[in-house]
Design a protein around this motif. Structure first.
Motif, PDB file in Angstrom:
ATOM      1  N   GLU A  39      -9.729   3.336   6.387  1.00 16.83           N
ATOM      2  CA  GLU A  39      -8.789   3.151   7.490  1.00 16.83           C
ATOM      3  C   GLU A  39      -9.413   3.802   8.725  1.00 16.83           C
ATOM      4  O   GLU A  39      -9.889   4.941   8.671  1.00 16.83           O
ATOM      5  CB  GLU A  39      -7.437   3.781   7.138  1.00 16.83           C
ATOM      6  CG  GLU A  39      -6.959   3.224   5.810  1.00 16.83           C
ATOM      7  CD  GLU A  39      -5.481   3.356   5.512  1.00 16.83           C
ATOM      8  OE1 GLU A  39      -4.761   3.980   6.315  1.00 16.83           O
ATOM      9  OE2 GLU A  39      -5.062   2.821   4.467  1.00 16.83           O
ATOM     10  N   GLU A  76       0.870  -1.185   0.000  1.00 15.45           N
ATOM     11  CA  GLU A  76       0.000   0.000   0.000  1.00 15.45           C
ATOM     12  C   GLU A  76       0.902   1.229   0.000  1.00 15.45           C
ATOM     13  O   GLU A  76       1.875   1.289   0.760  1.00 15.45           O
ATOM     14  CB  GLU A  76      -0.901   0.002   1.253  1.00 15.45           C
ATOM     15  CG  GLU A  76      -1.611   1.338   1.453  1.00 15.45           C
ATOM     16  CD  GLU A  76      -2.720   1.310   2.504  1.00 15.45           C
ATOM     17  OE1 GLU A  76      -3.334   0.240   2.706  1.00 15.45           O
ATOM     18  OE2 GLU A  76      -2.969   2.377   3.092  1.00 15.45           O
ATOM     19  N   SER A 100      -7.959   3.896  -0.975  1.00 15.10           N
ATOM     20  CA  SER A 100      -8.232   3.845   0.459  1.00 15.10           C
ATOM     21  C   SER A 100      -8.367   5.258   1.014  1.00 15.10           C
ATOM     22  O   SER A 100      -7.724   6.193   0.522  1.00 15.10           O
ATOM     23  CB  SER A 100      -7.045   3.139   1.132  1.00 15.10           C
ATOM     24  OG  SER A 100      -7.253   3.057   2.513  1.00 15.10           O
ATOM     25  N   GLN A 107     -11.590   1.138   0.477  1.00  9.20           N
ATOM     26  CA  GLN A 107     -10.997   0.712   1.751  1.00  9.20           C
ATOM     27  C   GLN A 107     -11.066   1.900   2.699  1.00  9.20           C
ATOM     28  O   GLN A 107     -10.785   3.034   2.307  1.00  9.20           O
ATOM     29  CB  GLN A 107      -9.540   0.301   1.544  1.00  9.20           C
ATOM     30  CG  GLN A 107      -8.829  -0.064   2.852  1.00  9.20           C
ATOM     31  CD  GLN A 107      -7.413  -0.575   2.635  1.00  9.20           C
ATOM     32  OE1 GLN A 107      -7.214  -1.663   2.102  1.00  9.20           O
ATOM     33  NE2 GLN A 107      -6.424   0.198   3.036  1.00  9.20           N
ATOM     34  N   ASN A 122      -3.599   4.958  -0.854  1.00 13.38           N
ATOM     35  CA  ASN A 122      -4.307   5.647   0.221  1.00 13.38           C
ATOM     36  C   ASN A 122      -4.106   7.150   0.074  1.00 13.38           C
ATOM     37  O   ASN A 122      -2.984   7.610  -0.140  1.00 13.38           O
ATOM     38  CB  ASN A 122      -3.720   5.141   1.556  1.00 13.38           C
ATOM     39  CG  ASN A 122      -4.405   5.743   2.755  1.00 13.38           C
ATOM     40  OD1 ASN A 122      -5.601   6.050   2.717  1.00 13.38           O
ATOM     41  ND2 ASN A 122      -3.664   5.929   3.836  1.00 13.38           N
TER      42      ASN A 122
END
Ligand code: KIV
Ligand code: ZN
Length: 509
Positions: free
Chosen positions: A226, A137, A200, A224, A167
């Motif tokens: 977090e 990632e 993400s 996604q 991300n």
């Protein structure tokens, strides 16, 4: 567009960055097992380069977790990436998470790098990470304050170098729902290869918008999220796992996505984290707070009696609250106690159940009714004692102006007694402890509350203590409030001692 949302839990990494919330290896392992049970897709276990203790903590989590992926964080530096890969090689499903900032303000003042240098570094870091582990990632730190076209260029570079997940964090909690939705749409449309990776979202809560921003990011294409249990994390915290999951579950009309969280494990996870870190959950915290489903007004209660749906948008049972606050009796037995503890989020082994049972019988003799919160407090007290270097054997206080305290502490096989004068019983007892242990702390916060109803209630004490520029939280519980406070102070003191010992072992001091 795919409708599965992956839950990336960073309680053990970003969450642990909450002031005073540091977790030792045992605590991390316990929490990781609970996160795995709750069904999170990825557990970010720590930042392996940060210290030897952190490295070993990630290894222990990596070895024990059975279902979830396990991630470890690394700056875009070879030594960080290699260290993270070394810790993660023990995981069944490892994820190497590397990051570099992309906003001009970070480039100029923190990294002192040009945009070209950033592009070059990202390409090399992701390639190295991908050569070491199968899943990588990349996070563009401070993405929400970055120039959009440059951000898209960095993302394209990371994808080209082999990143599986991209991300785009709101590192400083600055963005708004409309803005972040558009950011994701723009970057996904611009960056070549975007359709082959998962995007993400990682949001901080400085403006109280973390959950709203995460949901908007999903609408913009993120798949996604977090987040952390109870929303703990740097400064004002991160996206709260329970809030974002229950918002999606409850408002399927608005968020027609699914995730793999076993929602009945939410409250047990919240309880366990609170016990481990000493970070108390406010009574009014959505989903997990004690009052989150309490209806006070007569009108509401009347409506609830007619049909719970009048004022309830989700059921307490669906998130793991027990509707009837089971009262335990002396005849509940060890098996009943173990079952109830497990429902509260605490998986105890036989020896622990035995110890808990002794305390439970003592309490049932003193207290007419033993509620599940009493049981939680007993476990808190037992758990914090299990890891204590110094344990409280006896506490007596006398008089006022000044108060005299006599404290007996157990340290290994030795029992040490001291007396001290102070401004009230808590102050006097803290001074006596400091005389024994040889460290002086500054009590910065002291909260006391009743854990259960009744005059014979369990008192729950939470303190924040500063020792030599490091802040520790401590918690304690007892039917005697002074004793609860002293347990909490000693708990923080023991964490400090454990920290100093770990420094000595690592040769850092
Ligand atoms: O907030 C942040 O930007 C982070 C990254 C390291 C993902 O925590
Ligand atoms: Zn963060």
């Amino acid at each position: 567009m795919k409708n599965r949302i992956y839950i990336f839990d960073t309680t053990l990494r970003d969450g642990e960055q909450s002031p005073g919330a540091s977790m030792d290896e045992n605590a991390k392992v316990q929490m990781a097992l609970q996160l795995d049970r709750m069904g999170v897709d990825i557990i970010e276990a720590g930042f392996p380069i940060a210290s030897q203790q952190e490295f070993e903590g990630v290894i222990r989590v990596a070895k024990i977790v059975q279902n979830s992926h396990v991630a470890g964080l690394a700056r875009a530096l070879n030594k960080d990436i290699e260290r993270a890969a070394a810790a993660l090689q023990h995981a069944k499903k490892p994820v190497l998470h590397t990051f570099l900032a992309t906003s001009d303000i970070h480039l100029e003042y923190k990294l002192k790098m040009s945009r070209d240098q950033v592009i070059d570094t990202v390409g090399k870091a992701v390639s190295l990470a991908k050569s070491l582990l199968p899943r990588v990632e990349f996070s563009a730190e401070d993405a929400t304050r970055s120039d959009r076209d440059f951000l898209a260029q960095v993302v394209e570079t990371a994808i080209g170098a082999g990143a599986d997940v991209i991300n785009l964090p709101d590192t400083v909690g600055y963005t708004t729902p409309d803005e972040i939705r558009e950011m994701f749409r723009y970057v996904i449309a611009q960056a070549k290869g975007a359709e082959d990776v998962i995007f993400s979202t990682h949001n901080h809560n400085d403006l109280g918008l973390a959950v709203a921003n995460a949901l908007a990011a999903i609408q913009g294409g993120a798949r996604q999220v977090e987040c952390t249990v109870n929303g703990i994390g740097e400064r004002a915290g991160n996206t709260s796992l329970e809030e974002v999951v229950m918002a999606m579950n409850t408002r399927q009309d608005q968020f027609p996505y699914e995730c793999g969280i076993v929602t009945t494990e939410i409250v047990p996870s919240s309880n366990l984290l609170s016990m481990i870190t000493g970070l108390i959950v406010p009574f009014n915290k959505p989903i997990v707070g004690r009052n989150a489903f309490a209806h006070e007004s007569g009108i509401h209660q009347h409506g609830m009696l007619a049909n719970a749906k009048t004022y309830e948008i989700m059921t307490p049972a669906s998130v793991g609250h027990k509707r009837t606050d089971l009262v335990l009796g002396k005849h509940s037995g060890r098996a009943g106690l173990a079952k109830r503890s497990s429902e509260l989020g605490f998986e105890l082994n036989e020896e622990e159940v035995g110890r808990l049972y002794e305390r439970f019988i003592e309490l049932a003799d003193k207290k007419k009714e033993v509620y599940s919160d009493d049981l939680r407090m007993l476990i808190v007290a037992m758990y914090s004692k299990a890891f204590e270097v110094y344990q409280l054997e006896k506490l007596r206080t006398f008089g006022e102006d000044p108060t005299v305290a006599m404290v007996k502490l157990k340290h290994g096989d030795e029992v040490i007694t001291e007396t001290a004068l102070g401004d009230g019983p808590v102050d006097a007892a803290c001074v006596a402890i400091e005389k024994i242990v040889g460290h002086t702390g500054k009590l910065e916060q002291f909260n006391l509350r009743a854990a259960t109803p009744g005059k014979d209630a369990f008192g729950e004490a939470h303190v924040t203590v500063r020792f030599e520029n490091k802040v520790y939280r401590g918690n304690g519980a007892s039917t005697d409030i002074v004793e609860a406070a002293i347990h909490a102070y000693l708990n923080a003191m023991n964490k400090h001692i454990a920290f100093l010992q770990s420094q000595e072992i690592n040769g850092d001091s």
